[in-house]
Motif scaffolding. Structure first.
Motif, mmCIF file in Angstrom:
data_model
loop_
_atom_site.group_PDB
_atom_site.id
_atom_site.type_symbol
_atom_site.label_atom_id
_atom_site.label_comp_id
_atom_site.label_asym_id
_atom_site.label_seq_id
_atom_site.Cartn_x
_atom_site.Cartn_y
_atom_site.Cartn_z
ATOM 1 N N GLU A 85 0.859 -1.444 0.457
ATOM 2 C CA GLU A 85 -0.284 -0.074 0.364
ATOM 3 C C GLU A 85 1.061 1.189 0.179
ATOM 4 O O GLU A 85 1.711 1.648 0.204
ATOM 5 C CB GLU A 85 -1.078 -0.169 0.977
ATOM 6 N N TYR A 95 -3.621 7.877 2.256
ATOM 7 C CA TYR A 95 -4.489 6.924 1.951
ATOM 8 C C TYR A 95 -5.152 6.268 2.762
ATOM 9 O O TYR A 95 -4.553 5.995 3.836
ATOM 10 C CB TYR A 95 -2.675 5.868 1.438
ATOM 11 N N LYS A 108 1.252 -3.750 5.015
ATOM 12 C CA LYS A 108 -0.149 -3.198 4.441
ATOM 13 C C LYS A 108 -0.075 -3.397 3.092
ATOM 14 O O LYS A 108 0.964 -2.562 2.033
ATOM 15 C CB LYS A 108 -0.207 -2.072 5.091
ATOM 16 N N THR A 109 -0.807 -4.292 2.095
ATOM 17 C CA THR A 109 -1.074 -4.583 1.401
ATOM 18 C C THR A 109 -2.462 -4.585 0.794
ATOM 19 O O THR A 109 -3.658 -4.864 1.379
ATOM 20 C CB THR A 109 -0.577 -6.177 0.707
ATOM 21 N N PHE A 110 -2.929 -4.700 -0.893
ATOM 22 C CA PHE A 110 -3.766 -4.882 -1.586
ATOM 23 C C PHE A 110 -3.788 -5.726 -1.950
ATOM 24 O O PHE A 110 -2.898 -5.865 -3.115
ATOM 25 C CB PHE A 110 -4.703 -3.529 -1.534
ATOM 26 N N PHE A 122 -7.597 2.310 2.552
ATOM 27 C CA PHE A 122 -8.130 1.219 1.400
ATOM 28 C C PHE A 122 -9.354 1.750 0.860
ATOM 29 O O PHE A 122 -9.545 1.186 -0.234
ATOM 30 C CB PHE A 122 -7.606 -0.428 2.173
#
Length: 619
Positions: free
Chosen positions: A550, A556, A581-583, A558
């Motif tokens: 991210e 930011y 922290k990812t998407f 999500f």
């Protein structure tokens, strides 16, 4: 707009004479109607007003058809036994007065093929497709601008093979008459030529555009193998595509399943009401089960067991039914490996949780040492092929070899790999494989399945049952005896799955993975240009699902980004990785690299709209 069509129908069809008998092959029946009549009706529906048929063998059949359809004019080639298709076309030079479509009499095709050629801006257009591997193909060589260079059934004479001839061509009247004049003056034995050779002979002087369409469904019928492919695969697929009465508003799903589906899969669910215990529906389930098996294994040694439920149902069925007194080793390098641990724990199974990094290849040496030193006897290894939480691709082939070495059985959760990444269960030594209908198969959610080695499933006959609904042996034995699931199946979802399987066969698993990979490359190039990074490196990546780190911008969020995309017809998915922290963005389903380009453009727009934090927000 083109108003005339020419159909070449003089051939004797000797390679399929056992089926046609005394009739031309254009009179093989589909749904009680000759092939050529299907073509005629599509031509008339497309706005064609005059149809000229070049006849020869059994010309009377076509002349009778002309009585039924006044738009037809037949022209006889008396020398059909000794001449090629170009001579039949040449015999029509006095009756062809305008631009025309050129077709072959033994074609089965969807009506969209005509629309593409008729509406094309070029006056000379050859319709081409991806490679069908059907036998007797005519291959095309085109230049970088997609203009014809050469055509041949022999790939070796072509410098580059770009596509395959469909057999629907648009020619300007002037081009046709130049062609006839050229042949008269320069080619001594042109009467023996086929029209494809003739077109190549003038391609250097007259531009002929090659329009390649990868999704057009078609086939020709020259031999029995073609006919079987036509009636069992091509024609049903065409009927489904042409029965779509209204386009459904398209969404681009970049979540890791359910995936974006074709309208034909959606509409396949609209069927007359049927009791799932009827033989007609049993045939649907048998088709589905056999086709799913054939994607990854041979039907003699392996079988597919269907369940109603998400993919987790299939995984739970395997673990709860197969593991007995010995221990299970679960390779845990993501959320779905962790889910298998939860299932094993819930059933009180003896198991080892072998934790491996979420973004790295499995350390096989360390794994083997663990197996050799384990206190409990291990009977099975379970692994996720493509870890859906990250996109990590685990090396199941090497794991299969390791299992063979230590006399273990391999269980594979192939949820995010099945029908995209080629799998051979026998070669890879896989005993049990779990997958579902709604990811790379591009069907609707609701069906999960286990593909299993028959001998190993049969060995479960006397094993203690830990459950009822998900017991693998009971479901297998019941289906084997009755062609029915034990409990009510999801009827409409299975009809959709049948259609999705047909479309998968048409595209091929290799072709689908090539399309997915192109979308993935577009994604990676795009996020790299925007200064973003992804979790798993290229050499270990599935090119199916990508876990993206991210942005670090303080504004930011999500869910705000999700809503930004959702309002614009695109769905993305939150991350599922601990301590990072990812998407996630998946490139599966009925999407293309063009859709991924749209995503990148919108992502850039979203990132540019992130505003600097207010002074009060600064520390």
């Amino acid at each position: 707009m083109v108003k005339t069509a020419v159909i070449l129908a003089a051939g004797m069809g000797e390679r399929i004479r056992e089926r046609t008998g005394d009739h031309p092959k254009g009179f093989l029946l589909l749904d009680g109607k000759p092939l050529i009549e299907h073509s005629i009706l599509k031509l008339l529906d497309a706005g064609i007003e005059s149809i000229i048929i070049g006849t020869g063998y059994e010309k009377e059949a076509y002349e009778e058809l002309a009585v039924k359809y006044p738009e037809i004019e037949c022209v006889y080639n008396a020398d059909y036994e000794t001449t090629g298709s170009m001579y039949t076309l040449y015999k029509l030079k006095d009756v062809i007065k305008e631009d025309f479509l050129l077709l072959e009499s033994d074609l089965i095709y969807e009506k969209e093929a005509l629309n593409i050629v008729i509406s094309h801006p070029c006056e000379n257009v050859i319709l081409a497709s991806k490679f069908t591997n059907s036998g007797d193909e005519v291959y095309i060589e085109a230049d970088d601008n997609q203009y014809l260079i050469n055509m041949s059934k022999d790939k070796q004479v072509l410098n580059h093979v770009s596509s395959e001839l469909v057999g629907i061509t648009k020619l300007a009247n002037a081009t046709f008459h130049k062609l006839c004049s050229y042949l008269e003056k320069t080619v001594k034995d042109f009467h023996k030529m086929h029209y494809e050779e003739a077109l190549v002979s003038i391609a250097k002087e007259i531009a002929i555009f090659v329009q390649q369409e990868s999704n057009i469904v078609w086939c020709e019928v020259d031999m029995e193998e073609h006919w079987q492919r036509a009636i069992n695969f091509i024609y049903p697929l065409i009927k489904e595509k042409e029965n779509v009465v209204q386009k459904v508003n398209r969404k681009i799903l970049l979540n890791p399943g359910p995936a974006t589906t074709t309208d034909t899969v959606k509409y396949a669910q609209i069927v007359e009401d049927i009791c799932p215990r009827e033989e007609a529906f049993s045939d649907v389930m048998e088709f589905v089960a056999d086709a799913l098996t054939a994607f990854v294994a041979n039907l003699e040694d392996y079988t597919t067991v269907l369940f109603s439920g998400s993919g987790t149902a299939a995984v739970e069925s395997i673990l709860s039914s197969v593991i007995r007194d010995d221990a299970l080793l679960i390779i845990n390098n993501g959320a779905y490996g962790e889910r298998m641990c939860k299932i094993a724990s819930a059933y009180g199974l003896k198991f080892y949780n072998f934790i491996s990094p979420a973004d790295q290849a499995i350390n096989l040496r360390l794994l083997e040492t663990f197996i050799q030193n384990s206190k409990l006897k291990i009977s099975h290894i379970a692994v996720v092929h493509c870890e859906t939480s990250t996109g990590l691709l685990n090396d199941i082939e090497s794991l299969g070899q390791l299992c063979e070495k230590h006399h273990l059985s391999l269980i594979v959760d192939a949820m995010s790999a099945f029908a995209a990444i080629p799998i051979d269960m026998k070669e890879m030594n896989i005993s049990y494989l779990a997958a579902s209908s709604n990811k790379n198969l591009q069907g609707m959610a609701g069906v999960s399945f286990v593909v299993a080695n028959k001998e190993q499933v049969e060995s479960l006959k006397n094993a203690r049952r830990r459950n009822v609904y998900l017991n693998l042996y009971n479901q297998y034995a019941h289906f084997k005896a009755t062609k029915q699931m034990q409990f009510t199946p999801p009827v409409q979802t299975l009809y959709a799955l049948k259609q999705a399987i047909i479309e998968t066969k048409w595209e091929t698993i290799e072709g689908r993975y090539e399309r997915y990979s192109k979308s993935w490359e577009t994604l990676i190039e795009g996020i790299t240009r925007l200064g973003m990074k992804h979790l798993v490196d290229r050499k270990n990546h599935s090119k199916i699902i990508t876990s993206i780190i991210e942005p670090s911008h303080p504004n930011y969020n999500f869910y705000e980004m999700h809503d930004f995309f959702y309002e614009r017809g695109i769905t993305i998915y939150p991350g599922k990785v601990d301590k990072q922290k990812t998407f996630r963005v998946a490139n599966i389903g009925n999407i293309s690299s063009i859709d991924m380009e749209k995503f990148i453009d919108l992502l850039e727009e979203f990132l540019n709209e992130l505003k600097e934090p207010n002074e009060s927000e600064k520390i």
